[in-house]
Scaffold this motif. Structure first.
Motif, mmCIF file in Angstrom:
data_model
loop_
_atom_site.group_PDB
_atom_site.id
_atom_site.type_symbol
_atom_site.label_atom_id
_atom_site.label_comp_id
_atom_site.label_asym_id
_atom_site.label_seq_id
_atom_site.Cartn_x
_atom_site.Cartn_y
_atom_site.Cartn_z
ATOM 1 N N ALA A 111 -18.615 51.395 48.673
ATOM 2 C CA ALA A 111 -17.339 51.856 49.222
ATOM 3 C C ALA A 111 -16.246 51.769 48.170
ATOM 4 C CB ALA A 111 -16.958 51.020 50.444
ATOM 5 N N LEU A 112 -15.272 52.659 48.304
ATOM 6 C CA LEU A 112 -14.120 52.677 47.406
ATOM 7 C C LEU A 112 -12.845 52.681 48.236
ATOM 8 C CD1 LEU A 112 -12.713 53.176 44.592
ATOM 9 C CD2 LEU A 112 -12.908 55.618 45.125
ATOM 10 N N HIS A 113 -11.944 51.777 47.902
ATOM 11 C CA HIS A 113 -10.629 51.762 48.545
ATOM 12 C C HIS A 113 -9.556 51.879 47.476
ATOM 13 C CE1 HIS A 113 -7.441 50.871 51.362
ATOM 14 N NE2 HIS A 113 -6.981 49.918 50.567
ATOM 15 N N ILE A 114 -8.608 52.795 47.672
ATOM 16 C CA ILE A 114 -7.495 52.956 46.748
ATOM 17 C C ILE A 114 -6.333 52.099 47.242
ATOM 18 C CG2 ILE A 114 -5.899 54.564 45.633
ATOM 19 C CD1 ILE A 114 -8.822 55.013 44.892
ATOM 20 N N ASP A 115 -6.010 51.068 46.473
ATOM 21 C CA ASP A 115 -4.877 50.210 46.810
ATOM 22 C C ASP A 115 -3.663 50.703 46.031
ATOM 23 O OD1 ASP A 115 -3.058 48.260 47.376
ATOM 24 O OD2 ASP A 115 -4.186 46.595 46.496
ATOM 25 N N ASP A 116 -2.874 51.567 46.681
ATOM 26 C CA ASP A 116 -1.695 52.126 46.015
ATOM 27 C C ASP A 116 -0.422 51.350 46.332
ATOM 28 O OD1 ASP A 116 -1.220 52.850 48.628
ATOM 29 O OD2 ASP A 116 -1.561 54.975 48.328
ATOM 30 N N GLY A 117 -0.598 50.214 47.016
ATOM 31 C CA GLY A 117 0.552 49.381 47.351
ATOM 32 C C GLY A 117 1.314 49.850 48.568
ATOM 33 N N LEU A 118 0.802 50.884 49.254
ATOM 34 C CA LEU A 118 1.521 51.479 50.381
ATOM 35 C C LEU A 118 0.803 51.299 51.719
ATOM 36 C CD1 LEU A 118 2.563 54.759 48.533
ATOM 37 C CD2 LEU A 118 4.107 52.898 49.208
ATOM 38 N N ASP A 119 -0.274 50.515 51.700
ATOM 39 C CA ASP A 119 -1.009 50.262 52.936
ATOM 40 C C ASP A 119 -0.238 49.333 53.867
ATOM 41 O OD1 ASP A 119 -3.235 51.782 52.299
ATOM 42 O OD2 ASP A 119 -4.293 50.115 51.349
ATOM 43 N N ALA A 120 -0.518 49.462 55.171
ATOM 44 C CA ALA A 120 -0.043 48.471 56.135
ATOM 45 C C ALA A 120 -0.812 47.170 55.872
ATOM 46 C CB ALA A 120 -0.294 48.963 57.550
ATOM 47 N N PRO A 121 -0.204 46.016 56.086
ATOM 48 C CA PRO A 121 -0.882 44.735 55.818
ATOM 49 C C PRO A 121 -2.234 44.611 56.517
ATOM 50 C CG PRO A 121 1.450 44.353 56.223
ATOM 51 C CD PRO A 121 1.195 45.806 56.523
ATOM 52 N N VAL A 122 -2.336 45.127 57.733
ATOM 53 C CA VAL A 122 -3.584 45.011 58.474
ATOM 54 C C VAL A 122 -4.702 45.824 57.831
ATOM 55 C CG1 VAL A 122 -3.149 46.963 60.042
ATOM 56 C CG2 VAL A 122 -4.548 45.042 60.814
ATOM 57 N N THR A 123 -4.348 46.847 57.066
ATOM 58 C CA THR A 123 -5.349 47.708 56.440
ATOM 59 C C THR A 123 -6.175 46.944 55.420
ATOM 60 O OG1 THR A 123 -3.969 49.662 56.757
ATOM 61 C CG2 THR A 123 -5.700 49.808 55.085
ATOM 62 N N THR A 124 -5.513 46.174 54.575
ATOM 63 C CA THR A 124 -6.226 45.377 53.571
ATOM 64 C C THR A 124 -7.211 44.429 54.243
ATOM 65 O OG1 THR A 124 -4.276 45.463 52.141
ATOM 66 C CG2 THR A 124 -5.925 43.781 51.651
ATOM 67 N N SER A 125 -6.776 43.836 55.334
ATOM 68 C CA SER A 125 -7.637 42.921 56.073
ATOM 69 C C SER A 125 -8.820 43.651 56.697
ATOM 70 C CB SER A 125 -6.818 42.225 57.168
ATOM 71 O OG SER A 125 -7.637 41.444 58.001
ATOM 72 N N ASN A 126 -8.572 44.826 57.271
ATOM 73 C CA ASN A 126 -9.648 45.588 57.908
ATOM 74 C C ASN A 126 -10.709 46.031 56.912
ATOM 75 O OD1 ASN A 126 -8.783 45.438 60.570
ATOM 76 N ND2 ASN A 126 -7.599 47.327 60.465
ATOM 77 N N VAL A 127 -10.292 46.460 55.742
ATOM 78 C CA VAL A 127 -11.240 46.893 54.715
ATOM 79 C C VAL A 127 -12.167 45.743 54.331
ATOM 80 C CG1 VAL A 127 -11.452 47.610 52.306
ATOM 81 C CG2 VAL A 127 -9.823 48.759 53.796
ATOM 82 N N LYS A 128 -11.601 44.564 54.149
ATOM 83 C CA LYS A 128 -12.404 43.389 53.793
ATOM 84 C C LYS A 128 -13.353 43.010 54.926
ATOM 85 C CE LYS A 128 -12.060 38.719 51.857
ATOM 86 N NZ LYS A 128 -13.152 38.179 52.693
ATOM 87 N N LYS A 129 -12.858 43.050 56.152
ATOM 88 C CA LYS A 129 -13.693 42.704 57.298
ATOM 89 C C LYS A 129 -14.881 43.655 57.429
ATOM 90 C CE LYS A 129 -10.032 40.619 60.140
ATOM 91 N NZ LYS A 129 -9.171 40.820 61.350
ATOM 92 N N ILE A 130 -14.609 44.944 57.254
ATOM 93 C CA ILE A 130 -15.664 45.955 57.349
ATOM 94 C C ILE A 130 -16.770 45.672 56.332
ATOM 95 C CG2 ILE A 130 -16.182 48.377 56.793
ATOM 96 C CD1 ILE A 130 -15.038 48.298 59.468
ATOM 97 N N CYS A 131 -16.385 45.485 55.092
ATOM 98 C CA CYS A 131 -17.369 45.305 54.024
ATOM 99 C C CYS A 131 -18.121 43.986 54.149
ATOM 100 C CB CYS A 131 -16.689 45.415 52.661
ATOM 101 S SG CYS A 131 -16.063 47.074 52.322
ATOM 102 N N ASP A 132 -17.421 42.925 54.533
ATOM 103 C CA ASP A 132 -18.077 41.626 54.711
ATOM 104 C C ASP A 132 -19.073 41.657 55.866
ATOM 105 O OD1 ASP A 132 -16.630 40.590 52.624
ATOM 106 O OD2 ASP A 132 -15.196 39.496 53.867
ATOM 107 N N ALA A 133 -18.664 42.259 56.978
ATOM 108 C CA ALA A 133 -19.515 42.273 58.171
ATOM 109 C C ALA A 133 -20.738 43.165 58.003
ATOM 110 C CB ALA A 133 -18.700 42.726 59.380
ATOM 111 N N TYR A 134 -20.589 44.271 57.287
ATOM 112 C CA TYR A 134 -21.675 45.241 57.179
ATOM 113 C C TYR A 134 -22.421 45.190 55.843
ATOM 114 C CZ TYR A 134 -18.978 47.198 61.085
ATOM 115 O OH TYR A 134 -18.286 47.370 62.266
ATOM 116 N N GLY A 135 -22.088 44.214 55.001
ATOM 117 C CA GLY A 135 -22.792 44.057 53.732
ATOM 118 C C GLY A 135 -22.593 45.225 52.783
ATOM 119 N N ILE A 136 -21.373 45.711 52.704
ATOM 120 C CA ILE A 136 -21.062 46.872 51.863
ATOM 121 C C ILE A 136 -20.385 46.413 50.581
ATOM 122 C CG2 ILE A 136 -19.650 48.969 51.712
ATOM 123 C CD1 ILE A 136 -19.937 49.247 54.750
#
Length: 363
Positions: free
Chosen positions: A85-110
């Motif tokens: 997976a690739l996530h572009i962190d352009d500094g404009l995400d909502a705070p919850v977005t950063t958390s969701n991306v990490k949760k997704i990858c941790d939970a699904y082994g990505i």
């Protein structure tokens, strides 16, 4: 739907617009949330895993932190796909977005790559698009994402993208207030004219020619849209993500990015008279997730509360390096169309080529 900010919308004698009519005609062809769709996904993913068994990854996915790409990640991991997976962190995400991306990858082994484009240059490029007064000021975001996806796909010998685009929530996408995000000539022309720190090599940028011909035809990178072959219901998808990885809801469609939220809920309505909720809700009506009456009622809800709007404007302007005085001045200026600025020759003649291709295939 209305044609205030989109000249490509036309209405028939019954008051039905071409977008809805086209979507209804395409529904049974494109959207297959049934046994046929499951059989297709089973076959495609089985063949993909077999073909990629000697590689580290089966496919690649751009993970925005929004519902569509996150649910695509969930769905693919149920098939046992090995995803990069690739996530572009352009500094404009909502705070919850950063958390969701990490949760997704941790939970699904990505495995996850986080790309952080040069903040100063990316901000200047974004400012240039706002100064140009064009509708799709998110082109810099999308182009950088495309460029990085293809770059890392090449580095990891990946020839398959998983795409969260879908019929259920996106069968109606207005064409009249958008433009191809991969037109590098268009992007660079606007940046050079309206930017203050123009640097054609300072950011990962991709052209339509390279994307379509080099990667599409020569490297034969395929794209799979799995959400078109399952019963993709927004409410149910949110519940599944919440249960399986602790996903937190971020608000309406595309609100995972504060910049995109501001564009769709303030910039486009104020400058172009376009409320993107109308096309989103129309899509949900066609896929049976909302009634027309419910949609009309929700459209009466305010796009922003005054306090939230001020907070989001201040956040975005601080990140991209634009003053409030300049921004307010731009909002008062007349809007401009993308075709008022240079475009690549490839993009200029691409619609003609695609139309010829459609006619050849038909006959």
């Amino acid at each position: 739907m209305d044609n205030k900010g989109d000249s490509t919308i036309v209405f028939d004698a019954n008051g039905y617009c071409n977008y809805c009519t086209d979507a209804l005609q395409a529904k049974d062809v494109v959207y297959k949330p049934n046994a046929e769709g499951k059989a297709y996904l089973d076959k495609v993913f089985t063949e993909l895993k077999e073909r990629r068994k000697n590689y580290k990854y089966d496919c690649m996915l751009g993970l925005s932190g929004g519902l569509d790409s996150d649910y695509a990640a969930y769905l693919c991991q149920t098939y046992g796909l090995r995803i990069l997976a690739l996530h572009i962190d352009d500094g404009l995400d909502a705070p919850v977005t950063t958390s969701n991306v990490k949760k997704i990858c941790d939970a699904y082994g990505i495995n996850l790559i986080i790309e952080r484009p040069n903040q100063e240059l990316f901000g200047d490029l974004t400012c240039a698009f706002i100064r140009a007064g064009v509708p799709n000021i998110a082109i810099p975001q999308d182009n950088v994402l495309f460029a990085c996806l293809y770059k890392y796909a090449a580095e990891n010998s990946i020839d398959c993208f998983i795409n969260g685009s879908n019929f259920a929530l996106e069968c109606i996408l207005q064409r009249g207030n958008s433009y191809d995000a991969s037109d590098a000539a268009h992007l660079l022309a606007i940046w050079k004219h309206f930017g203050k720190k123009y640097d054609s090599t300072g950011l990962p940028i991709i052209s339509t020619l390279k994307k379509r011909l080099y990667y599409g035809y020569l490297r034969k990178i395929q794209t799979i849209k799995p959400l078109n072959y399952v019963d993709y219901n927004a409410k149910n998808a949110l519940e599944i993500l919440k249960e399986t990885c602790g996903f937190e809801y971020y608000g309406d469609k595309h609100c995972e990015s504060i910049f995109t939220k501001l564009m769709q809920r303030y910039y486009l309505p104020q400058k172009f008279g376009v409320d993107k909720r109308s096309s989103h809700y129309s899509s949900m009506i066609i896929s049976g997730q909302m009634t027309r009456e419910e949609a009309l009622e929700r459209l009466h809800e305010p796009l922003y509360s005054p306090d939230e709007l001020e907070k989001d404007i201040a956040f975005v302007l601080n990140r991209i390096g634009m003053t409030r005085v300049e921004f307010d001045g731009i909002m008062k200026q007349p809007p401009h169309a993308h075709n008022e600025y240079p475009v690549s020759m490839f993009n200029k003649y691409l619609p003609i080529l695609l139309n010829v291709r459609r006619k050849l295939v038909k006959y």
